[in-house]
Design a protein around this motif. Structure first.
Motif, short mmCIF file in Angstrom:
data_model
loop_
_atom_site.label_atom_id
_atom_site.label_comp_id
_atom_site.label_asym_id
_atom_site.label_seq_id
_atom_site.Cartn_x
_atom_site.Cartn_y
_atom_site.Cartn_z
N PRO A 87 -16.59 17.72 6.29
CA PRO A 87 -15.77 17.88 7.50
C PRO A 87 -14.27 17.83 7.19
CG PRO A 87 -17.56 16.33 7.88
CD PRO A 87 -17.54 16.58 6.40
N TYR A 88 -13.54 18.73 7.80
CA TYR A 88 -12.09 18.76 7.59
C TYR A 88 -11.43 17.44 7.95
CZ TYR A 88 -11.88 23.78 6.62
OH TYR A 88 -12.02 25.02 6.05
N GLU A 89 -11.95 16.79 9.00
CA GLU A 89 -11.35 15.54 9.43
C GLU A 89 -11.66 14.39 8.49
OE1 GLU A 89 -15.28 16.07 11.73
OE2 GLU A 89 -13.59 17.32 11.06
N ARG A 90 -12.50 14.62 7.47
CA ARG A 90 -12.79 13.58 6.50
C ARG A 90 -12.16 13.88 5.13
NH1 ARG A 90 -19.01 12.19 6.42
NH2 ARG A 90 -18.23 10.42 5.19
N ALA A 91 -11.29 14.86 5.09
CA ALA A 91 -10.51 15.16 3.88
C ALA A 91 -9.05 15.31 4.32
CB ALA A 91 -11.01 16.44 3.21
N ILE A 92 -8.30 14.25 4.18
CA ILE A 92 -6.95 14.18 4.75
C ILE A 92 -5.91 14.05 3.64
CG2 ILE A 92 -5.43 12.86 6.28
CD1 ILE A 92 -7.99 11.85 7.69
N ASN A 93 -4.95 14.96 3.63
CA ASN A 93 -3.86 14.87 2.65
C ASN A 93 -2.57 14.46 3.36
OD1 ASN A 93 -2.73 15.23 -0.01
ND2 ASN A 93 -1.65 16.99 0.82
N LEU A 94 -2.05 13.30 2.96
CA LEU A 94 -0.80 12.79 3.53
C LEU A 94 0.31 13.04 2.51
CD1 LEU A 94 -2.11 9.45 5.07
CD2 LEU A 94 -1.91 11.69 6.16
N MET A 95 1.21 13.92 2.87
CA MET A 95 2.25 14.39 1.96
C MET A 95 3.60 13.82 2.37
SD MET A 95 2.90 16.76 -0.50
CE MET A 95 4.29 17.72 -1.13
N ALA A 96 4.31 13.25 1.42
CA ALA A 96 5.66 12.76 1.70
C ALA A 96 6.52 13.91 2.21
CB ALA A 96 6.28 12.17 0.44
N GLY A 97 7.09 13.73 3.38
CA GLY A 97 7.89 14.80 3.97
C GLY A 97 7.11 15.67 4.92
N GLY A 98 5.81 15.37 5.10
CA GLY A 98 4.98 16.16 6.02
C GLY A 98 4.38 17.38 5.36
N ASP A 121 -1.43 4.67 9.45
CA ASP A 121 -1.73 4.07 10.76
C ASP A 121 -2.13 5.15 11.76
OD1 ASP A 121 -1.32 1.46 9.98
OD2 ASP A 121 0.77 1.38 10.68
N GLU A 122 -1.52 6.31 11.65
CA GLU A 122 -1.83 7.39 12.58
C GLU A 122 -3.28 7.85 12.43
OE1 GLU A 122 -0.20 11.86 13.82
OE2 GLU A 122 1.00 10.56 12.52
N VAL A 123 -3.81 7.83 11.19
CA VAL A 123 -5.21 8.21 10.99
C VAL A 123 -6.14 7.01 11.04
CG1 VAL A 123 -4.56 10.24 9.65
CG2 VAL A 123 -5.08 8.11 8.44
N ASP A 124 -5.59 5.84 11.33
CA ASP A 124 -6.36 4.60 11.49
C ASP A 124 -7.19 4.29 10.25
OD1 ASP A 124 -7.20 2.32 12.83
OD2 ASP A 124 -8.88 3.33 13.82
N VAL A 125 -6.53 4.19 9.11
CA VAL A 125 -7.23 3.91 7.85
C VAL A 125 -8.01 2.61 7.97
CG1 VAL A 125 -5.26 2.68 6.82
CG2 VAL A 125 -6.95 3.78 5.35
N GLY A 126 -9.23 2.60 7.37
CA GLY A 126 -10.08 1.42 7.51
C GLY A 126 -10.98 1.18 6.31
N PRO A 127 -11.88 0.21 6.39
CA PRO A 127 -12.68 -0.25 5.25
C PRO A 127 -13.62 0.79 4.63
CG PRO A 127 -12.72 -1.86 7.03
CD PRO A 127 -12.10 -0.62 7.59
N ASP A 128 -14.03 1.79 5.38
CA ASP A 128 -14.94 2.80 4.83
C ASP A 128 -14.21 3.94 4.13
OD1 ASP A 128 -17.10 1.39 5.73
OD2 ASP A 128 -17.31 2.54 7.59
N ASP A 129 -12.88 3.94 4.21
CA ASP A 129 -12.10 5.04 3.65
C ASP A 129 -11.81 4.85 2.17
OD1 ASP A 129 -11.92 6.39 6.12
OD2 ASP A 129 -10.22 5.16 6.74
N VAL A 130 -11.60 5.98 1.50
CA VAL A 130 -11.19 6.00 0.10
C VAL A 130 -9.80 6.63 0.04
CG1 VAL A 130 -11.71 6.85 -2.22
CG2 VAL A 130 -13.58 6.23 -0.67
N VAL A 131 -8.82 5.88 -0.40
CA VAL A 131 -7.43 6.36 -0.43
C VAL A 131 -7.00 6.54 -1.88
CG1 VAL A 131 -5.05 5.90 0.23
CG2 VAL A 131 -6.92 5.21 1.76
#
Length: 293
Positions: A87-98, A121-131
């Motif tokens: 799922p696209y919503e389960r593969a999130i890339n957070l890029m400095a500068g947007g 915080d906007e994506v509500d990172v939590g215990p099941d996530d891999v960052v």
């Protein structure tokens, strides 16, 4: 100590070299990058094992990076949905500068720690996530702050960096140091360091998907056949897995609305669509469990 920022006397007269010698030096660096990734295989394997456990619980892969690292992680994230139907919503890339910084550099964004925290915080990172945080230097504030914040929220944190002593390795659960050393162009980490980061991400994300059952007999059975080429590839996969002819495989693929797994179960188990769906549901979508090895 040889770092990505160091200069080498070997390349001091680089601008006078022939094109043939330039190519040889640059390609040599790519070989060295892959060797460095191989040397880091143990923590990469740990990332696969621990990451798949979190994602099996419904977590997400979240990437943090700036500049080249952010663009490389963006590519990895973007390719998971079409390759594995992730799922696209389960593969999130957070890029400095947007996201605009993927195409046009946003100077100074990598120093903004608060941007990483706000994005997580906007994506509500939590215990099941891999960052996964990436920084060739190992000291990019955006990636470091993001990993610290994600870890405080219980997420599994992985740091990929190319310089020994980089702080990113101190603030994550699984540090992956890939020592690529001096670049042909001093400080140009889009070269060796970038290649190493891409290879490491390939290993982690592909390994995780295999562990989660998104691959069967080395085939991408979760692939989305969204164009003519992929539809042809999907039909050939089904024919190979079921021992049927191409035309039958293609017709069954259409009857399964493009689902390679569903078509494979239908043919291999001589089942109608409803029965095949029930078999897959009982196996939690895992094709190996549904039809056996």
């Amino acid at each position: 100590m040889s770092t990505t920022e160091s200069a080498s006397s070997r390349y001091a007269t680089l601008e006078d070299w022939s094109s043939t010698d330039l190519v040889a030096a640059i390609v040599e660096g790519q070989f060295a990058a892959i060797a460095a990734v191989q040397a880091a295989s143990a923590p990469i394997a740990t990332a696969i094992d621990q990451g798949s456990e979190r994602l099996a619980r419904g977590g997400r892969l979240i990437y943090l990076g700036a500049g080249t690292s952010g663009r490389i992680s963006g590519q990895d994230a973007a390719e998971l949905p079409p390759t594995f139907n992730w799922p696209y919503e389960r593969a999130i890339n957070l890029m400095a500068g947007g996201q605009g910084a993927i195409f046009r550099a946003v100077e100074g964004a990598e120093d903004r720690e608060e941007l990483a925290i706000a994005a997580l915080d906007e994506v509500d990172v939590g215990p099941d996530d891999v960052v996964i945080g990436l920084a060739a230097s190992g000291r990019t504030p955006y990636a470091i702050a993001g990993l610290i914040h994600a870890r405080s929220k219980g997420a599994l944190t992985i740091g990929i960096y190319n310089n020994r002593g980089g702080r990113i390795g101190e603030v994550c659960d699984i540090p992956i140091l890939i020592e690529t050393g001096i670049e042909v162009l001093s400080g140009s980490t889009r070269m060796k360091a970038g290649t190493a980061q891409k290879a490491a991400l390939n290993a982690i994300s592909t390994g995780v998907m295999i562990k989660l059952g998104f691959v069967y007999r080395g085939l991408m059975v979760e692939m989305r056949p969204t164009n003519v080429k992929l539809r042809d590839r999907a039909a050939k996969m089904i024919a190979t897995l079921t021992g049927t002819d191409y035309d039958t495989a293609l017709a069954t693929l259409d009857a399964a609305d493009g689902s390679i797994k569903l078509a494979t179960v239908m043919l291999s188990q001589s089942a109608d669509r409803r029965a095949a769906e029930q078999m897959l549901d009982a196996a939690s979508g895992n094709l190996r469990r549904a039809i056996g090895p």
